[in-house]
Design a protein around this motif. Structure first.
Motif, PDB file in Angstrom:
ATOM      1  N   LEU A  90       0.820  -1.208   0.000  1.00 43.25           N
ATOM      2  CA  LEU A  90       0.000   0.000   0.000  1.00 43.25           C
ATOM      3  C   LEU A  90       0.858   1.265   0.000  1.00 43.25           C
ATOM      4  O   LEU A  90       0.467   2.284  -0.582  1.00 43.25           O
ATOM      5  N   THR A  91       2.020   1.202   0.622  1.00 44.34           N
ATOM      6  CA  THR A  91       2.913   2.366   0.597  1.00 44.34           C
ATOM      7  C   THR A  91       3.451   2.613  -0.804  1.00 44.34           C
ATOM      8  O   THR A  91       3.473   3.752  -1.286  1.00 44.34           O
ATOM      9  N   VAL A  92       3.885   1.551  -1.482  1.00 46.64           N
ATOM     10  CA  VAL A  92       4.378   1.697  -2.855  1.00 46.64           C
ATOM     11  C   VAL A  92       3.244   2.137  -3.779  1.00 46.64           C
ATOM     12  O   VAL A  92       3.426   3.023  -4.636  1.00 46.64           O
ATOM     13  N   GLU A  93       2.074   1.534  -3.628  1.00 47.55           N
ATOM     14  CA  GLU A  93       0.932   1.905  -4.471  1.00 47.55           C
ATOM     15  C   GLU A  93       0.561   3.375  -4.275  1.00 47.55           C
ATOM     16  O   GLU A  93       0.271   4.088  -5.247  1.00 47.55           O
ATOM     17  N   ALA A  94       0.574   3.843  -3.026  1.00 49.86           N
ATOM     18  CA  ALA A  94       0.271   5.247  -2.766  1.00 49.86           C
ATOM     19  C   ALA A  94       1.303   6.159  -3.419  1.00 49.86           C
ATOM     20  O   ALA A  94       0.954   7.203  -3.996  1.00 49.86           O
ATOM     21  N   ALA A  95       2.578   5.786  -3.346  1.00 50.29           N
ATOM     22  CA  ALA A  95       3.624   6.601  -3.966  1.00 50.29           C
ATOM     23  C   ALA A  95       3.475   6.634  -5.480  1.00 50.29           C
ATOM     24  O   ALA A  95       3.654   7.689  -6.115  1.00 50.29           O
ATOM     25  N   MET A  96       3.118   5.502  -6.089  1.00 53.06           N
ATOM     26  CA  MET A  96       2.958   5.464  -7.537  1.00 53.06           C
ATOM     27  C   MET A  96       1.746   6.285  -7.977  1.00 53.06           C
ATOM     28  O   MET A  96       1.791   6.988  -8.990  1.00 53.06           O
ATOM     29  N   ARG A  97       0.659   6.205  -7.223  1.00 57.93           N
ATOM     30  CA  ARG A  97      -0.516   7.007  -7.563  1.00 57.93           C
ATOM     31  C   ARG A  97      -0.231   8.495  -7.390  1.00 57.93           C
ATOM     32  O   ARG A  97      -0.677   9.324  -8.186  1.00 57.93           O
ATOM     33  N   ALA A  98       0.513   8.835  -6.344  1.00 55.40           N
ATOM     34  CA  ALA A  98       0.851  10.242  -6.123  1.00 55.40           C
ATOM     35  C   ALA A  98       1.750  10.776  -7.230  1.00 55.40           C
ATOM     36  O   ALA A  98       1.600  11.917  -7.670  1.00 55.40           O
ATOM     37  N   SER A  99       2.694   9.961  -7.688  1.00 58.64           N
ATOM     38  CA  SER A  99       3.575  10.411  -8.763  1.00 58.64           C
ATOM     39  C   SER A  99       2.821  10.607 -10.063  1.00 58.64           C
ATOM     40  O   SER A  99       3.215  11.423 -10.902  1.00 58.64           O
ATOM     41  N   ALA A 100       1.706   9.873 -10.239  1.00 57.47           N
ATOM     42  CA  ALA A 100       0.914  10.008 -11.458  1.00 57.47           C
ATOM     43  C   ALA A 100      -0.016  11.217 -11.405  1.00 57.47           C
ATOM     44  O   ALA A 100      -0.191  11.921 -12.406  1.00 57.47           O
ATOM     45  N   ARG A 101      -0.618  11.494 -10.242  1.00 59.25           N
ATOM     46  CA  ARG A 101      -1.590  12.577 -10.142  1.00 59.25           C
ATOM     47  C   ARG A 101      -0.989  13.879  -9.629  1.00 59.25           C
ATOM     48  O   ARG A 101      -1.591  14.943  -9.743  1.00 59.25           O
ATOM     49  N   GLY A 102       0.206  13.786  -9.020  1.00 62.42           N
ATOM     50  CA  GLY A 102       0.822  14.954  -8.424  1.00 62.42           C
ATOM     51  C   GLY A 102       0.844  14.847  -6.908  1.00 62.42           C
ATOM     52  O   GLY A 102      -0.151  14.487  -6.289  1.00 62.42           O
ATOM     53  N   TRP A 103       1.994  15.167  -6.334  1.00 66.42           N
ATOM     54  CA  TRP A 103       2.143  15.045  -4.882  1.00 66.42           C
ATOM     55  C   TRP A 103       1.444  16.201  -4.184  1.00 66.42           C
ATOM     56  O   TRP A 103       1.474  17.339  -4.638  1.00 66.42           O
ATOM     57  N   ASP A 104       0.820  15.883  -3.054  1.00 68.28           N
ATOM     58  CA  ASP A 104       0.259  16.897  -2.184  1.00 68.28           C
ATOM     59  C   ASP A 104       0.538  16.504  -0.738  1.00 68.28           C
ATOM     60  O   ASP A 104       1.212  15.502  -0.462  1.00 68.28           O
ATOM     61  N   GLY A 105       0.046  17.301   0.205  1.00 68.19           N
ATOM     62  CA  GLY A 105       0.316  17.019   1.610  1.00 68.19           C
ATOM     63  C   GLY A 105      -0.202  15.666   2.052  1.00 68.19           C
ATOM     64  O   GLY A 105       0.467  14.943   2.804  1.00 68.19           O
ATOM     65  N   ALA A 106      -1.395  15.277   1.581  1.00 67.08           N
ATOM     66  CA  ALA A 106      -1.972  13.986   1.962  1.00 67.08           C
ATOM     67  C   ALA A 106      -1.119  12.834   1.457  1.00 67.08           C
ATOM     68  O   ALA A 106      -0.922  11.833   2.165  1.00 67.08           O
ATOM     69  N   ALA A 107      -0.595  12.961   0.228  1.00 68.60           N
ATOM     70  CA  ALA A 107       0.241  11.905  -0.326  1.00 68.60           C
ATOM     71  C   ALA A 107       1.536  11.758   0.461  1.00 68.60           C
ATOM     72  O   ALA A 107       1.976  10.640   0.764  1.00 68.60           O
ATOM     73  N   VAL A 108       2.156  12.886   0.785  1.00 67.17           N
ATOM     74  CA  VAL A 108       3.410  12.835   1.541  1.00 67.17           C
ATOM     75  C   VAL A 108       3.184  12.202   2.909  1.00 67.17           C
ATOM     76  O   VAL A 108       3.969  11.352   3.361  1.00 67.17           O
ATOM     77  N   ARG A 109       2.096  12.588   3.569  1.00 65.40           N
ATOM     78  CA  ARG A 109       1.818  12.025   4.899  1.00 65.40           C
ATOM     79  C   ARG A 109       1.551  10.531   4.817  1.00 65.40           C
ATOM     80  O   ARG A 109       2.033   9.762   5.666  1.00 65.40           O
ATOM     81  N   LEU A 110       0.793  10.094   3.818  1.00 63.00           N
ATOM     82  CA  LEU A 110       0.467   8.670   3.697  1.00 63.00           C
ATOM     83  C   LEU A 110       1.711   7.833   3.435  1.00 63.00           C
ATOM     84  O   LEU A 110       1.933   6.793   4.076  1.00 63.00           O
ATOM     85  N   VAL A 111       2.544   8.264   2.486  1.00 62.54           N
ATOM     86  CA  VAL A 111       3.758   7.504   2.157  1.00 62.54           C
ATOM     87  C   VAL A 111       4.730   7.517   3.331  1.00 62.54           C
ATOM     88  O   VAL A 111       5.350   6.495   3.657  1.00 62.54           O
ATOM     89  N   ALA A 112       4.864   8.662   3.983  1.00 64.49           N
ATOM     90  CA  ALA A 112       5.756   8.732   5.147  1.00 64.49           C
ATOM     91  C   ALA A 112       5.253   7.846   6.277  1.00 64.49           C
ATOM     92  O   ALA A 112       6.038   7.157   6.944  1.00 64.49           O
ATOM     93  N   TYR A 113       3.946   7.828   6.499  1.00 65.21           N
ATOM     94  CA  TYR A 113       3.392   6.989   7.567  1.00 65.21           C
ATOM     95  C   TYR A 113       3.567   5.507   7.242  1.00 65.21           C
ATOM     96  O   TYR A 113       3.972   4.709   8.104  1.00 65.21           O
TER      97      TYR A 113
END
Length: 455
Positions: A361-384
């Motif tokens: 789920l961490t890798v999937e979240a990072a890949m989705r964020a890289s496709a749609r654009g990083w935001d605060g929610a994406a950074v927090r989710l991947v970091a968590y």
């Protein structure tokens, strides 16, 4: 007087070309390509150090020599063909089969193994050559992406094989006693499910072996479903299953080097032979005591922590949610069956599966964020997710005794932190999807109908 068009780029053309390469997405893809190539070259050098061929050499040899996995090469061809029209797909498939028939006849004549798959690789490489020599602009980029995707699928498999060899050669001791001790907080699930699979033999074992071994096929089917409109739309979707699959396979084995584990069927079962602690799995629970590293052979891969089969099955389940009802059912079935097989065959501990879910789920979240654009929610989710994954590994390594001593606290806590990552992923991605769908605009009021005049 007519002038002959020239192929020499003008100063303005060169400026436009360099401007295109300076775009953020172009820079990102170029950097990713350079890093990937450097990584493959590094693996090739390390493999040569241990006296075996690396991923680049193995893939290059399959242009002529007998391939190890024909179905894998044809799966790569299928991914490449998503950018082709139906007529082009028929031509490509016919060419691949025809080339394979020639190779099979030649191997039969010399008495070699009748393996297949060279034709598929030839056609994928041919698509890349056609893209460079006969296509321009967006059509060239699209065809190169298709050929690259097919080659990356095969290269990812070769890379995984090389990684597993490196783990067995460089990690002379394994940490199975630590994970087995920590697993007592979860109720020793591998021993419990192993007994269940044993009791359902031979039917249960055959079904689970089929599901476990055909996970790449299931992933290819879901990936092809997601990419089914590429030929018509002339572009790839911003995110799809194959991207996450490849990244999981690239990053996961690096963790094997940090946390080498072979699995209960090897460390505590008959498969481990003289290297096993004892022949206990799945009939007898592992003994309690202070865990310590144990020496193991230089053949068995240290490929348990995290469970990449669990990570891939989790990703398959996530991406199947947007398919038809049959696909959603198949994704759920493959996830449950894969988890049952990894435990029931003694390939993994329960702790491996929790780490695999968090990792996926961490890798999937990072890949989705890289496709749609990083935001605060994406950074927090991947970091968590990264933090939880690191905490799981540290706790398995340095707190297994305490976890086994207080299972009533450690077990629920392990499940709770894993569930928190799942919940965080669901909440964040649903928020992304809500933002991606434009709000429905109210319909403009209809003009009033003219009323008949009263006489």
């Amino acid at each position: 007087m007519k002038t002959t068009p020239t192929r020499i780029l003008s100063r303005r053309d060169l400026g436009t070309l360099f401007a295109a390469w300076r775009r953020p997405r172009a820079v990102l893809w170029t950097a990713a390509g350079v890093v990937t190539l450097g990584f493959l070259i590094a693996l090739e050098i390390v493999a040569r150090h241990y006296g075996v061929r690396g991923p680049i050499t193995n893939q290059a040899r399959e242009v002529v020599f007998s391939p190890r996995s024909g179905p894998l090469l044809y799966a790569g061809l299928a991914l490449t063909m998503v950018v082709l029209t139906w007529r082009q797909r028929l031509v490509a498939a016919g060419a691949a089969i025809g080339i394979d028939v020639v190779f099979l006849l030649a191997r039969w004549a010399v008495g070699a193994d009748p393996n297949f798959g060279n034709g598929a690789l030839w056609v994928v490489l041919g698509c890349a050559v056609v893209a460079v020599t006969r296509r321009t602009g967006s059509e060239r980029a699209l065809l190169l992406k298709g050929a690259g995707l097919g080659l990356l699928l095969v290269a990812g498999h070769k890379t995984g094989d090389t990684w597993l060899l490196i783990t067995s050669e460089t990690r002379k001791t394994v940490l199975d006693p630590y994970v087995a001790t920590a697993d007592q907080a979860l109720g020793n699930p591998s021993w419990l499910v192993g007994r269940f699979v044993e009791a359902t033999e031979p039917v249960g074992g055959h079904v689970l072996h089929l599901v476990y071994g055909q996970l790449p096929l299931a992933a290819a089917l879901v990936g092809l479903y997601q990419l089914r409109h590429v030929a018509a739309e002339r572009r790839f979707p911003s995110h799809h299953l194959v991207r996450t699959f490849l990244v999981i396979g690239l990053l996961g084995p690096a963790v094997y080097m940090v946390f080498p584990v072979v699995g209960p069927v090897f460390a505590y079962g008959a498969e481990g032979g003289q290297w096993a602690v004892a022949n206990l799995w799945p009939g007898t629970l592992p003994p309690a005591g202070a865990p310590h590293p144990i020496p193991f052979d230089d053949i068995t891969p240290r490929n348990c922590m995290p469970s990449l089969h669990t990570a891939w099955a989790t990703t398959l389940f996530v991406h199947s949610r947007r398919g038809s009802r049959g696909m959603r059912f198949a994704g759920a079935f493959w996830l449950v069956a894969t988890l049952t097989a990894t435990l029931g065959f003694g390939y993994h501990y329960g702790a491996d599966l929790l780490a695999g879910v968090v990792f996926a789920l961490t890798v999937e979240a990072a890949m989705r964020a890289s496709a749609r654009g990083w935001d605060g929610a994406a950074v927090r989710l991947v970091a968590y997710g990264t933090t939880v994954f690191a905490v799981l590994l540290v706790s398995y390594r340095y707190l297994p005794g305490e976890m086994a001593e207080y299972p009533w606290a450690a077990g629920p806590l392990l499940l709770l932190v894993t569930a928190s990552v799942v919940l965080g992923y669901l909440r964040t991605t649903r928020r992304w999807e809500a933002k991606a769908v434009p709000a429905r605009q109210p319909e403009p009021p209809r003009p009033a109908e003219p009323q008949p005049e009263l006489v």
